[in-house]
Design an enzyme around this catalytic site. Structure first.
Site, PDB file in Angstrom:
ATOM      1  N   GLN A  60      35.358  33.119  30.564  1.00 14.79           N
ATOM      2  CA  GLN A  60      34.124  33.727  30.041  1.00 14.79           C
ATOM      3  C   GLN A  60      32.928  32.790  30.292  1.00 14.79           C
ATOM      4  O   GLN A  60      32.963  32.018  31.224  1.00 14.79           O
ATOM      5  CB  GLN A  60      34.251  34.085  28.551  1.00 14.79           C
ATOM      6  N   ALA A 103      39.793  37.565  31.065  1.00 14.13           N
ATOM      7  CA  ALA A 103      39.272  36.850  32.229  1.00 14.13           C
ATOM      8  C   ALA A 103      39.773  37.483  33.520  1.00 14.13           C
ATOM      9  O   ALA A 103      40.873  38.027  33.571  1.00 14.13           O
ATOM     10  CB  ALA A 103      39.718  35.394  32.172  1.00 14.13           C
ATOM     11  N   GLY A 104      38.953  37.391  34.545  1.00 16.33           N
ATOM     12  CA  GLY A 104      39.349  37.784  35.891  1.00 16.33           C
ATOM     13  C   GLY A 104      38.748  36.755  36.825  1.00 16.33           C
ATOM     14  O   GLY A 104      37.537  36.723  36.995  1.00 16.33           O
ATOM     15  N   HIS A 105      39.587  35.880  37.353  1.00 18.44           N
ATOM     16  CA  HIS A 105      39.096  34.777  38.195  1.00 18.44           C
ATOM     17  C   HIS A 105      39.550  35.008  39.639  1.00 18.44           C
ATOM     18  O   HIS A 105      40.741  35.122  39.916  1.00 18.44           O
ATOM     19  CB  HIS A 105      39.617  33.431  37.658  1.00 18.44           C
ATOM     20  N   LYS A 142      33.924  30.786  38.441  1.00 17.60           N
ATOM     21  CA  LYS A 142      34.731  29.651  37.942  1.00 17.60           C
ATOM     22  C   LYS A 142      36.035  29.511  38.724  1.00 17.60           C
ATOM     23  O   LYS A 142      36.441  28.410  39.097  1.00 17.60           O
ATOM     24  CB  LYS A 142      35.064  29.852  36.444  1.00 17.60           C
ATOM     25  N   GLY A 143      36.694  30.677  38.954  1.00 17.22           N
ATOM     26  CA  GLY A 143      37.985  30.650  39.641  1.00 17.22           C
ATOM     27  C   GLY A 143      37.879  29.973  40.995  1.00 17.22           C
ATOM     28  O   GLY A 143      38.684  29.102  41.329  1.00 17.22           O
ATOM     29  N   ASP A 177      31.980  35.419  34.853  1.00 16.62           N
ATOM     30  CA  ASP A 177      31.985  35.831  36.263  1.00 16.62           C
ATOM     31  C   ASP A 177      31.028  35.025  37.132  1.00 16.62           C
ATOM     32  O   ASP A 177      30.447  35.537  38.088  1.00 16.62           O
ATOM     33  CB  ASP A 177      31.671  37.338  36.385  1.00 16.62           C
ATOM     34  N   GLU A 178      30.858  33.767  36.792  1.00 19.16           N
ATOM     35  CA  GLU A 178      29.956  32.910  37.560  1.00 19.16           C
ATOM     36  C   GLU A 178      30.605  32.420  38.858  1.00 19.16           C
ATOM     37  O   GLU A 178      29.926  31.870  39.741  1.00 19.16           O
ATOM     38  CB  GLU A 178      29.544  31.681  36.727  1.00 19.16           C
ATOM     39  N   GLY A 195      29.572  31.825  49.680  1.00 19.03           N
ATOM     40  CA  GLY A 195      30.449  32.942  50.034  1.00 19.03           C
ATOM     41  C   GLY A 195      31.706  32.839  49.194  1.00 19.03           C
ATOM     42  O   GLY A 195      31.963  31.806  48.580  1.00 19.03           O
TER      43      GLY A 195
END
Ligand code: GDP
Ligand code: IMO
Ligand code: MG
Length: 421
Positions: A223, A39-41, A16-17, A13-14, A414
């Site tokens: 991840q 994953a959740g991007h 990445k998406g 959750d850094e 943001g």
């Protein structure tokens, strides 16, 4: 243009998406190489949010090829739902621009059931806090050599036989160890045809497609490094290798094809699920980060645990992944804090150490050594260059560069695509 690998340097959750979406503009193809719908991007374009679990984060750029590599574990139900969601937004998700590796392993309903059963019998302190998406059990079957692969969807006889085999041991565990319902092979098999029909047109040779790409290929990690099955805080980890070397294995190319390597670094640290977290804050500052950063899991909606930036964790990520640059995200969230702390070392067994201990759960016994820096008050969400940043924000970034030895190449202030420089 060089090929790029994007990886998470912390516990996921850094952001990445968001960064993949930006880098996709100058790439020809985007490839996921590990993980699955754990994953959740999150992508935000012109204020509109889109959360992706399986489909690569380049999908919002028309014409870019999006591929799911052999290293991914794919849940067909989730994949089809994601296709429908994107299709409804008018995004092209046809087989002409998307491909699934024939070697990719499939998450079956019994993997999700096993994930839940395993977690349910653990005591609270032992629970991994998995996403419950069947990730671990699917990778187990892959290694156990009884996994279902995407290409099996085109071979019903083989598929039927493999489901039966895979359930032989599992049903014993379901019934006798976990006391839950056994799974019927016919029921599982009979639910597959509608999904197989949709999936099969996407099956292809991702490895060749990477070789034949006209321009740069962008490899999208899921991840984070400290959730890596080998290098993370074992056993509180996910079940795949999240480090950049796996971009080659998980997609079918040579390590020499990995050129530019971008570490995604959240300006502070978060973790969702169980496991040690040295710089975790259970005070007003932690609450501030959680609130300002809207830190809720993009997959499970759980509140993310928050803490100061841990440079010991980051230093380890640098040595494991070899980033050519850092992308610092969520710098805006730190605005308004009087003092910002950076963890530069740990006290561990009476000594000061620069890297995380390698013993199981060693991380649970470290005490962070902090350095303190003055914060800034300005809202920086409109900042689009280094020159516009408050002096203390620049100092913070410079200190991160100094301690990691890696330059900051991208700054995010943001969630929106535009809030980046
Ligand atoms: P991923 O799993 O690494 O792709 O990250 P997630 O999407 O799970 O979590 C990152 C969250 O932070 C998402 O809600 C993003 O929209 C948001 N985000 C990304 N970059 C920034 C940023 O620079 N500032 C703020 N405030 N939010 C950001
Ligand atoms: P992205 O790609 C944050 C965590 C879970 C749990 C552990 C194991 O969005 O950064 P699993 O379901 O994989 O067996 O769970 O890993 N986890 C993540 N945490 N971001 C993720 O993905 C994660 N994927 C798994 O919370 O602690
Ligand atoms: Mg996420």
């Amino acid at each position: 243009m060089a090929n790029i690998v994007v990886f998470g340097s912390q516990w996921g959750d850094e952001g990445k998406g968001k960064i993949v979406d930006i880098l996709a503009e100058n790439s020809d193809a985007i490839v996921r190489f590990q993980g699955g719908n754990n994953a959740g991007h999150t992508l935000v374009v012109d204020g509109e949010q889109c959360i992706l679990h399986l489909i690569p984060s380049g999908i919002l750029h028309p014409g870019k090829m999006c591929m799911i590599g052999n290293g991914v574990v794919l849940d067909p139900v989730v994949f089809c739902a994601e296709l429908d969601k994107l299709d409804a937004k008018g995004i092209d998700v046809s087989a002409g621009r998307m491909m699934i590796s024939k070697k990719c392993h499939i998450i079956m309903p019994y993997h999700c059931q096993m994930d839940g059963a395993r977690e349910s019998v653990k005591s609270d302190s032992k629970k991994i806090g998995t996403t419950g998406r069947g990730i671990g059990p699917c990778y187990e079957d892959k290694m156990h050599r009884c996994g279902i692969r995407a290409s099996d969807f085109a071979d019903p006889a083989l598929l039927r036989e493999k489901i039966e085999k895979a359930l032989e041991e599992k049903n014993v565990l379901f019934k006798h160890l976990y006391g839950v319902d056994m799974v019927d092979a016919d029921t599982v098999f009979n639910e597959i045809p509608p999904y197989a029909e949709r999936l099969v047109p996407y099956l292809g040779d991702v490895s060749s497609a990477i070789q034949e790409a006209n321009g740069a290929v962008l490899f999208e990690g899921a991840q984070g490094t400290h959730l890596d099955i080998d290098h993370g805080t074992y056993p509180f980890v996910t079940s795949s290798n999240t480090v950049t070397a796996n971009a080659a294995i998980g997609s079918g190319c040579s390590p020499r094809d990995l050129e530019r390597i971008v570490a995604i670094v959240k300006a502070y640290t978060t973790r969702v699920g169980g496991g040690p977290f040295a710089t975790e804050l259970n005070d007003a500052d932690g609450e501030y980060l959680q609130k300002q950063g809207h830190e809720f899991g993009a997959t499970t909606g759980r509140k993310r645990r928050c803490g100061w930036l841990d440079l010991v964790v980051l230093r380890e990520s640098v040595r494991l992944n070899g980033p050519t640059e850092l992308a610092i995200t969520k710098l805006d969230v730190l605005s308004g804090l009087k003092e910002i702390k950076l963890c530069t070392a740990y006290e561990y067994k009476g000594e000061q150490v620069s890297y995380p201990p390698q013993e199981q759960n060693g991380m649970a016994y470290v005490t962070p050594v902090y350095e303190s820096m003055p914060g800034w008050d300005e809202d920086i969400t409109g900042v689009r260059s280094w020159d516009e940043l408050p002096e203390n924000a620049v100092k913070y970034l410079k200190r991160i560069e100094e301690i990691t030895g890696v330059k900051v190449g991208i700054v995010s202030v943001g969630p929106d695509r535009a809030q980046t420089f």
